[in-house]
Design a protein around this motif. Structure first.
Motif, PDB file in Angstrom:
ATOM      1  N   GLY A 254       8.569  -4.655  -5.370  1.00 29.89           N
ATOM      2  CA  GLY A 254       9.380  -4.904  -4.179  1.00 29.89           C
ATOM      3  C   GLY A 254      10.004  -3.658  -3.596  1.00 29.89           C
ATOM      4  N   GLU A 255       9.196  -2.844  -2.950  1.00 26.89           N
ATOM      5  CA  GLU A 255       9.731  -1.691  -2.222  1.00 26.89           C
ATOM      6  C   GLU A 255       8.961  -1.534  -0.920  1.00 26.89           C
ATOM      7  N   VAL A 256       9.696  -1.269   0.157  1.00 32.45           N
ATOM      8  CA  VAL A 256       9.010  -0.892   1.396  1.00 32.45           C
ATOM      9  C   VAL A 256       8.539   0.548   1.246  1.00 32.45           C
ATOM     10  N   THR A 257       7.604   0.930   2.065  1.00 28.02           N
ATOM     11  CA  THR A 257       6.975   2.242   1.900  1.00 28.02           C
ATOM     12  C   THR A 257       7.240   3.182   3.067  1.00 28.02           C
TER      13      THR A 257
ATOM     14  N   ALA B   4       0.845  -1.203   0.000  1.00 28.01           N
ATOM     15  CA  ALA B   4       0.000   0.000   0.000  1.00 28.01           C
ATOM     16  C   ALA B   4       0.876   1.248   0.000  1.00 28.01           C
ATOM     17  N   GLY B   5       0.619   2.114  -0.970  1.00 30.70           N
ATOM     18  CA  GLY B   5       1.346   3.379  -1.033  1.00 30.70           C
ATOM     19  C   GLY B   5       2.674   3.326  -1.764  1.00 30.70           C
ATOM     20  N   ALA B   6       3.036   2.170  -2.343  1.00 32.59           N
ATOM     21  CA  ALA B   6       4.372   2.046  -2.945  1.00 32.59           C
ATOM     22  C   ALA B   6       4.498   2.727  -4.297  1.00 32.59           C
ATOM     23  N   THR B   7       3.387   2.806  -5.059  1.00 33.17           N
ATOM     24  CA  THR B   7       3.513   3.271  -6.442  1.00 33.17           C
ATOM     25  C   THR B   7       2.167   3.748  -6.967  1.00 33.17           C
TER      26      THR B   7
ATOM     27  N   CYS C  76      10.395   7.076 -12.619  1.00 32.11           N
ATOM     28  CA  CYS C  76       9.549   5.897 -12.488  1.00 32.11           C
ATOM     29  C   CYS C  76       9.832   5.303 -11.122  1.00 32.11           C
ATOM     30  N   LEU C  77       9.068   4.303 -10.754  1.00 35.66           N
ATOM     31  CA  LEU C  77       9.321   3.565  -9.509  1.00 35.66           C
ATOM     32  C   LEU C  77       9.501   2.085  -9.839  1.00 35.66           C
ATOM     33  N   PRO C  78      10.409   1.390  -9.199  1.00 37.54           N
ATOM     34  CA  PRO C  78      11.448   1.956  -8.354  1.00 37.54           C
ATOM     35  C   PRO C  78      12.329   2.916  -9.160  1.00 37.54           C
ATOM     36  N   VAL C  79      12.742   3.989  -8.502  1.00 37.50           N
ATOM     37  CA  VAL C  79      13.456   5.065  -9.165  1.00 37.50           C
ATOM     38  C   VAL C  79      14.790   4.540  -9.734  1.00 37.50           C
TER      39      VAL C  79
ATOM     40  N   GLY D  64      -3.539  -1.417  -2.081  1.00 36.72           N
ATOM     41  CA  GLY D  64      -2.556  -2.477  -1.926  1.00 36.72           C
ATOM     42  C   GLY D  64      -2.502  -3.071  -0.533  1.00 36.72           C
ATOM     43  N   VAL D  65      -1.572  -3.991  -0.372  1.00 32.95           N
ATOM     44  CA  VAL D  65      -1.497  -4.787   0.853  1.00 32.95           C
ATOM     45  C   VAL D  65      -0.859  -3.973   1.983  1.00 32.95           C
TER      46      VAL D  65
END
Ligand code: NCD
Ligand code: ZN
Ligand code: ZN
Length: 347
Positions: free
Chosen positions: A141-144, A107-110, A222-225, A116-117
């Motif tokens: 695969g990114e923490v938020t 949740a909130g990653a992109t 973009c993300l991941p940057v 999201g979860v």
């Protein structure tokens, strides 16, 4: 692969294992770009609202097929968006409907990840069902956490989330999408055969300097940057190593130009207009054009348990310049490298 050293290469028709096509009028622009290059593409489910049921996925697939030019053989491979409360019994229905995977957005990653979860443990019953049915989990695969530096979020995700998840679900196929770091490349290269990764063309071609060249460049955000050069080199090494764990996923992510050229510009690079050309440029720059076919056309189907495409595409070393923009519903879409020459061309 047949290869004429200097001027052209012919490959088995490739697939795009990570693609955003959005919905509505936008489909008319972006679907033909992808269908001209790829036999299949995994369609990301981060619409608003997200695609969370087999029935929605089938309706979305029909809209994509309606935007596919007649006479073009192109198969959208559909995914569902994993939420905290996607019921385990939807997995069986998804499998029967031909859905190929579920997508995890923390949740909130992109872009469009508010649904999201929030905590992976809430999804464990659904992940069990996926493991049982053989449906892969595709991971942003990114923490938020705002405490974690933006450039470290992928590496921290591997330690905090992916390693425990891998341990708890040893038989679940996991694809770490759009990897951007040495840490991710190393993790995937040394993981078991249930773990794989997609790599974008822009992460193979650019490092983070591209975002700040002569002023802030929103079309490279973009993300991941994008990361520093050492990470780009690690990605090049991974995709040209001959490992079957790495395959093509453009993450082509169209946004209206006015929302990218904005005080809080959206994340996403549009590359579908020249996807194979951009990958060819990246592989060629490291003298590894002979590794492009497996990356683009063999490794993905092998991981997903699907047949390779029949047919082929040919890329020629021939300079051309993508247009400044495309129509995108009522807005404009600025493709990566718009107005700048590309050395390879799909013929
Ligand atoms: C993607 C999008 O715009 O949907 N954006 C991006 O920067 N990659 C979402 C995603 O793949 O994370
Ligand atoms: Zn993502
Ligand atoms: Zn994406």
């Amino acid at each position: 692969m047949s290869k004429d050293k200097t001027s052209s290469i012919t490959l088995t028709r490739p697939d795009d294992w990570h693609l955003h096509v959005r919905d509505g009028a936008a489909l008319q622009t972006v679907v033909p770009h992808t269908a001209a290059q790829f036999g299949r593409a995994i369609i990301m489910p981060n619409l608003k609202p997200p695609v969370t049921s087999a029935a929605q996925a089938l309706e979305y697939k029909a809209r994509i097929l309606a935007a596919t030019p007649t006479g073009t053989e192109f198969e959208p491979l559909m995914t569902l968006y994993l939420t905290d409360n996607l019921p385990p019994d939807e997995i069986q229905r998804a499998k029967e409907a031909g859905v190929v995977a579920l997508k995890l957005y923390p949740a909130g990653a992109t872009t469009n990840s508010d649904a999201g979860v929030s905590d992976l443990r809430k999804t464990y019953a659904t992940l069990e069902a996926m493991q049982r049915e053989g449906l892969p989990l595709l991971v942003h695969g990114e923490v938020t956490s705002p405490d974690i530096d933006l450039f470290d979020r992928e590496a921290v995700f591997i330690d905090q989330q992916l390693i425990p998840l891998r341990r708890d679900f040893p038989g679940l196929k996991i694809v770490m999408e759009h990897i951007t770091t040495r840490e991710a490349a190393q993790y995937v290269a040394s993981a078991d055969s249930f773990t794989a990764a997609t790599v974008t063309a822009h992460h193979l071609l650019y490092n983070r300097n591209a975002i700040f060249m002569g002023g802030i460049r929103p079309h490279y955000y973009c993300l991941p940057v994008l990361k520093r050069e050492t990470h780009r080199q690690a990605l090049i090494q991974a995709v040209t190593s001959g490992s079957a764990k790495f395959f093509l996923g453009t993450d082509s992510a169209p946004h209206p130009a006015h929302l990218k050229e904005h005080a809080t510009g959206c994340a996403g690079c549009y590359t579908a207009h020249a996807a194979m050309e951009l990958y060819a440029e990246a592989f060629d720059a490291s003298g590894a054009l002979d590794k492009l076919e497996a990356f683009a056309a063999f490794n993905g189907p092998a991981f997903y348990g699907l047949p390779r495409n029949t047919g082929s595409i040919t890329l020629q070393r021939q300079s051309w310049t993508p247009p400044e923009s495309f129509a995108f519903g009522d807005a404009e879409l600025k493709p990566l490298r718009s107005g700048e020459a590309l050395p390879w061309r799909l013929v």
